[in-house]
Scaffold this motif. Sequence first.
Motif, PDB file in Angstrom:
ATOM      1  N   PHE A 128       0.820  -1.216   0.000  1.00  0.00           N
ATOM      2  CA  PHE A 128       0.000   0.000   0.000  1.00  0.00           C
ATOM      3  C   PHE A 128       0.853   1.265   0.000  1.00  0.00           C
ATOM      4  O   PHE A 128       0.324   2.370  -0.026  1.00  0.00           O
ATOM      5  N   GLY A 129       2.154   1.108   0.051  1.00  0.00           N
ATOM      6  CA  GLY A 129       3.046   2.258   0.039  1.00  0.00           C
ATOM      7  C   GLY A 129       3.391   2.784   1.417  1.00  0.00           C
ATOM      8  O   GLY A 129       4.105   3.786   1.536  1.00  0.00           O
ATOM      9  N   GLN A 146      13.219  12.246   0.493  1.00  0.00           N
ATOM     10  CA  GLN A 146      14.017  11.659  -0.587  1.00  0.00           C
ATOM     11  C   GLN A 146      14.094  10.143  -0.444  1.00  0.00           C
ATOM     12  O   GLN A 146      13.951   9.399  -1.415  1.00  0.00           O
ATOM     13  N   ILE A 147      14.262   9.658   0.795  1.00  0.00           N
ATOM     14  CA  ILE A 147      14.363   8.216   1.038  1.00  0.00           C
ATOM     15  C   ILE A 147      13.018   7.549   0.770  1.00  0.00           C
ATOM     16  O   ILE A 147      12.945   6.476   0.155  1.00  0.00           O
ATOM     17  N   ARG A 148      11.920   8.179   1.212  1.00  0.00           N
ATOM     18  CA  ARG A 148      10.595   7.584   0.979  1.00  0.00           C
ATOM     19  C   ARG A 148      10.295   7.504  -0.524  1.00  0.00           C
ATOM     20  O   ARG A 148       9.749   6.496  -1.008  1.00  0.00           O
ATOM     21  N   ASN A 149      10.608   8.582  -1.244  1.00  0.00           N
ATOM     22  CA  ASN A 149      10.361   8.571  -2.695  1.00  0.00           C
ATOM     23  C   ASN A 149      11.197   7.490  -3.371  1.00  0.00           C
ATOM     24  O   ASN A 149      10.740   6.814  -4.303  1.00  0.00           O
ATOM     25  N   ARG A 150      12.420   7.327  -2.906  1.00  0.00           N
ATOM     26  CA  ARG A 150      13.311   6.308  -3.469  1.00  0.00           C
ATOM     27  C   ARG A 150      12.761   4.904  -3.206  1.00  0.00           C
ATOM     28  O   ARG A 150      12.768   4.025  -4.069  1.00  0.00           O
ATOM     29  N   ASN A 151      12.216   4.690  -1.981  1.00  0.00           N
ATOM     30  CA  ASN A 151      11.608   3.393  -1.657  1.00  0.00           C
ATOM     31  C   ASN A 151      10.368   3.142  -2.506  1.00  0.00           C
ATOM     32  O   ASN A 151      10.111   2.013  -2.945  1.00  0.00           O
ATOM     33  N   GLN A 152       9.590   4.197  -2.750  1.00  0.00           N
ATOM     34  CA  GLN A 152       8.381   4.050  -3.558  1.00  0.00           C
ATOM     35  C   GLN A 152       8.739   3.645  -4.996  1.00  0.00           C
ATOM     36  O   GLN A 152       8.048   2.835  -5.615  1.00  0.00           O
ATOM     37  N   GLU A 153       9.835   4.235  -5.529  1.00  0.00           N
ATOM     38  CA  GLU A 153      10.272   3.872  -6.877  1.00  0.00           C
ATOM     39  C   GLU A 153      10.671   2.397  -6.943  1.00  0.00           C
ATOM     40  O   GLU A 153      10.361   1.704  -7.926  1.00  0.00           O
ATOM     41  N   PHE A 171      23.450   7.620  -4.056  1.00  0.00           N
ATOM     42  CA  PHE A 171      23.935   8.611  -3.111  1.00  0.00           C
ATOM     43  C   PHE A 171      22.767   9.139  -2.291  1.00  0.00           C
ATOM     44  O   PHE A 171      21.731   9.515  -2.848  1.00  0.00           O
ATOM     45  N   ILE A 172      22.925   9.139  -0.965  1.00  0.00           N
ATOM     46  CA  ILE A 172      21.962   9.764  -0.067  1.00  0.00           C
ATOM     47  C   ILE A 172      22.700  10.859   0.692  1.00  0.00           C
ATOM     48  O   ILE A 172      23.573  10.586   1.522  1.00  0.00           O
ATOM     49  N   ILE A 197      14.322  -2.994   2.439  1.00  0.00           N
ATOM     50  CA  ILE A 197      15.357  -2.234   1.731  1.00  0.00           C
ATOM     51  C   ILE A 197      16.452  -1.868   2.717  1.00  0.00           C
ATOM     52  O   ILE A 197      16.186  -1.207   3.741  1.00  0.00           O
ATOM     53  N   ILE A 198      17.680  -2.306   2.424  1.00  0.00           N
ATOM     54  CA  ILE A 198      18.832  -2.018   3.285  1.00  0.00           C
ATOM     55  C   ILE A 198      19.844  -1.233   2.469  1.00  0.00           C
ATOM     56  O   ILE A 198      20.245  -1.651   1.379  1.00  0.00           O
TER      57      ILE A 198
END
Length: 609
Positions: A128-129, A146-153, A171-172, A197-198
């Motif tokens: 469900f995101g 930025q991390i959440r958007n990256r996980n969603q992708e 890169f973070i 995701i690690i």
Amino acid sequence: MKFSLLKKNSIHTKLFMIILVFVCIPLLILGFFWYGKSTKTIENNAVQNSQHLLAQTNEYLDFYLNDLEQSTAPIVSMSPIQRYLDLSPGSTSRYERFTLDKDIKEEAFSSILEGRSDIFGISLINHFGMQVNNYSQVNHFLNMDQIRNRNQELLEQTEQLDAYQIMNIDFIHDTPVLTVVRKVYDVQTFETSGLLIINLRLNQIENIINEVTESHFNRVWIVNENHRIIFHPDQTELGQTFDYEENQTESQNFLINQIEDKRTLMVMDRSDQSNWTMIANVPMQAVMTNLMSFRNLTIWIGLALIGVALLFVGGFSFSLTYSLINLQKLMKKAQSGRLKFNKIKPLRFYRNDEVSDLYDSFYNMTDELNRLIEEVHHSKLKEKELEIKNRESELRAMQSQINPHFLYNTLELINSHAIIENQLMISRMTTSLADMFRYNVSNSKKVVTLKEEIQQIRSYLDIQQERFEDLNVVYDVKEEDIKEVLATRITLQPILENAFIHGYEEHGLAPSFIGIYGKRNEFGYSLYIVDHGSGMAQATKDTYNQAFRTNEPSDEKKTTKRIGMNNVHRRLHATFGQPYGLTIERSNEKGTVILITLPYLTHETKKEA
């Protein structure tokens, strides 16, 4: 006695004997001893030792990655993780979500993070995101959006991912991380319901490399199966492409090349587990120090022998080669097209022999070439003038045979009778034909706007649509653009006629589609003429495009059917200059796309248009 023997032989024999005695034999002896006994053995030992050390490093790295994979396997079946998979934004209260997030961080994530400085952060995202993120080991500010958007992708790419997959470097906040993704399955339905995701720091990989190699290598980096660099001492290289297979053979995992003027050994070792390739280089000089002094001695001896030999050969051949070198320079000038130059003579020693005859023959040849070039140039100018005069005469003859008023009155009469007889199709075709005659015959302007060309071509295509019921015509041009774009008169009609004749009729196809599309470009305006007929052969397309680029007629047969596009392009190029004209963008069995590049209206061209 040796010198008297040399005097009796030819020049070629003398040069051969000098080079053989003073250069070739000494170099062959020294080279055989040097390369055969020392260099080859040292290079082989260096390669084997480096390959063994790199393979050992790769084994330690596989153990590290395997340990990470095993440590993440148990937590995906934990109760908090499984309960979170079915959690949706509206299914529970904020307090229940907070409690579940806390249980995941304390029970599941802590088992991985405890005692591991190599983990930058860990995230869980369900289908469900919704996400749980733990980046508590990061001491600086993080943009969690930025991390959440990256996980969603990554969630959107779930179907393309393996059950456990190591992604590319990322890169973070300027920190390079290696992302590891594990699919989380629902224990009841066995369907993928989320991702674990690690994000790994590269410090542990660096520690493994430094510990095993003990600074043996100058530089070590790792490339994944997509040829992307995921570890490199220089962070600016991370994520770059490195094609290590370019110079690699199937039987060798090494190569020796020049890096910064030094012979460098590059060894490679591929891991079957991670599909990563570890690459390292080491200067050959570091493993060849024992023979450095011997190699330098042989180099100096070889240079000394070469110098002595060159003194003998140079002194002997100078008088001969000097005149030949001068002649060679003259030949290069002639090769570049400069056939007029001062006629120098060879050295006085060769004034009456074959060298002098060679000079005379060369000068006679250049004089004859000059004469022939001037004749050909003069003939071409006359041909061009005659061709232009013939075309102008033909055009004037055609125009003089047409009485515009008679044609207009006749077409108007036909239109009137068609209206009376309620023959609307004949009326429309007659009106369109009259508009075409009026534009083609009465309009004396050389340069018009694209809007005028489009208006004229609408009449032409209206007639074609009456002929072919299934013909679909699409116009996709903006009115505000085309009224500011310039074109030569009668630019579009020849292109469209080619589409009907060569795209459809020659192949027995009924015309089905004509598209006219336009858009701005950096040079002016791009107009595309598209048809769905059977296109021309690739060789024909290349011939036309080459002719358009060089502004020369194509090699195709110059019939009235074939000169249309050439004439249109040459008129556009002659009127507006570079880069305006035609280009065949595509032509195959699915159709043809012709690109016409046109300029915009400027202050200087307003009066002419």
